[in-house]
Design an enzyme around this catalytic site. Structure first.
Site, PDB file in Angstrom:
ATOM      1  N   ALA A  12      37.290 -10.907  44.071  1.00  0.00           N
ATOM      2  CA  ALA A  12      36.022 -11.222  44.727  1.00  0.00           C
ATOM      3  C   ALA A  12      35.186  -9.976  45.010  1.00  0.00           C
ATOM      4  CB  ALA A  12      36.326 -11.959  46.027  1.00  0.00           C
ATOM      5  N   HIS A  21      31.653  -9.044  50.609  1.00  0.00           N
ATOM      6  CA  HIS A  21      32.424  -7.793  50.574  1.00  0.00           C
ATOM      7  C   HIS A  21      31.476  -6.649  50.230  1.00  0.00           C
ATOM      8  CE1 HIS A  21      36.085 -10.125  50.740  1.00  0.00           C
ATOM      9  NE2 HIS A  21      35.742 -10.786  49.663  1.00  0.00           N
ATOM     10  N   ASN A  61      42.851  -9.724  49.805  1.00  0.00           N
ATOM     11  CA  ASN A  61      43.396  -9.136  48.579  1.00  0.00           C
ATOM     12  C   ASN A  61      42.486  -8.047  48.023  1.00  0.00           C
ATOM     13  OD1 ASN A  61      45.888 -10.660  47.619  1.00  0.00           O
ATOM     14  ND2 ASN A  61      44.521 -12.300  48.259  1.00  0.00           N
TER      15      ASN A  61
END
Ligand code: NAD
Length: 273
Positions: free
Chosen positions: A126, A224, A194
């Protein structure tokens, strides 16, 4: 001959990767699936059969690893280490979605993969900008910071937050719920972060990669942001991910980036570092 791909973990991400293989988005074949939940796996394979008119072999994890040229692990941080062990024992290449499972042992596992003649791949998932992180590592890197902002339901039920008395679903404004290193963050948020593991392994390692996690009731996307400062200059990236339809912890981009990795591994034209 096209590569045979096996999918271990046929949940949110695993199913999307199966669909990409079955619809011909990747120049490779799906040689089987494995999952710890036989009932949901049966339903998934029935859906594939209806959608694509094919019967997908259902195998045990070890049978699938033996049958495949490349396996995709899309299970959980807890399940992934045993799956990596079986892949190494059979010298099979593996794409690991549960990147956090690798963090404490990535250097030794990488050495063992070299001995076994196979490779461990961690997709960007991601996160955007790992190419720039890797490029930056050719010079001096002064700092790497990841700021992850999630809608509260993407962080609900995290035992660490409960132990701190933080009820994310009751928050009325954006609140920083964690600040520390990636090594600290990954075990505390095993299903949510992750990307911190992938960023650490691509860059300055888990002790020097700083992580902030923010729960924001006004936010609808798993966001993110990466900032790197180094001898090359400054790099920032921001990926605003839509959560996967049936799993608010997982971003749609995690599947897309894995499909892109599969395309890269099966293509003769390689773009980007
Ligand atoms: N790298 C990234 O950017 C990124 C992004 C999102 C999710 N993830 C990780 O990817 C993994 C999969 O995510 P998901 O959203 O598809 O999860 P999910 O819960 O939707 O699906 C996981 C599937 O794995 C199966 N499973 C669990 N243990 C197993 C085992 N031992 N053997 C075989 N199957 C097993 C489950 O039954 C389930 O069907 C998780 O570890 C998640 O944290 C990584």
């Amino acid at each position: 001959m096209s590569k045979k791909i096996g999918i271990i973990g046929c949940g949110t991400i695993g199913k999307e990767i199966c669909r990409a293989l079955l619809s011909g988005q990747v120049n490779a074949s799906l040689c089987g699936v494995a999952d710890a939940m036989p009932e949901s796996l049966r339903k998934a394979t029935e859906d594939f059969s209806r959608e694509f008119g094919v019967t997908i072999p259902v195998l045990s994890t070890e049978e699938l690893i033996k049958a495949a040229d490349l396996v995709v692990e899309a299970t959980s941080k807890a399940a992934a280490p045993a799956i990596v062990e079986i892949a190494l024992a059979h010298g099979r290449d593996i794409i690991l979605l549960s990147a956090g499972a690798l963090l404490e042992a990535y250097e030794s596992l990488s050495a063992r993969a070299a001995e076994a003649g196979c490779r461990i791949y961690v997709p960007s998932g991601a996160l955007g900008g790992l190419d720039a992180v890797k490029g930056a590592m050719s010079g001096e890197v002064y700092s790497v910071t990841l700021t992850t902002t999630k809608p509260p339901k993407g962080l609900a039920g995290v035992p660490y937050l409960e132990s701190k008395g933080i009820d994310v679903l009751a928050l009325r404004e954006a609140t920083e719920v964690f600040a520390g290193t990636a090594r600290e963050a990954v075990p505390l948020f095993p299903a949510n972060i992750n990307v911190a593991a992938a960023l650490s392994m691509a860059g300055v390692g888990p002790d020097k990669t700083l992580v902030r996690i923010v729960a924001d009731p006004a936010c609808t996307r798993n966001t993110h942001e990466v900032r790197i400062e180094g001898s090359f200059g400054v790099f920032t990236s921001k990926c605003e991910n839509l959560p996967a339809p049936f799993n608010p912890r997982t971003s749609t981009m995690a599947s897309f980036s894995t499909i892109a990795l599969l395309r890269r591994l099966t293509s003769s034209l390689q773009i980007g570092s």
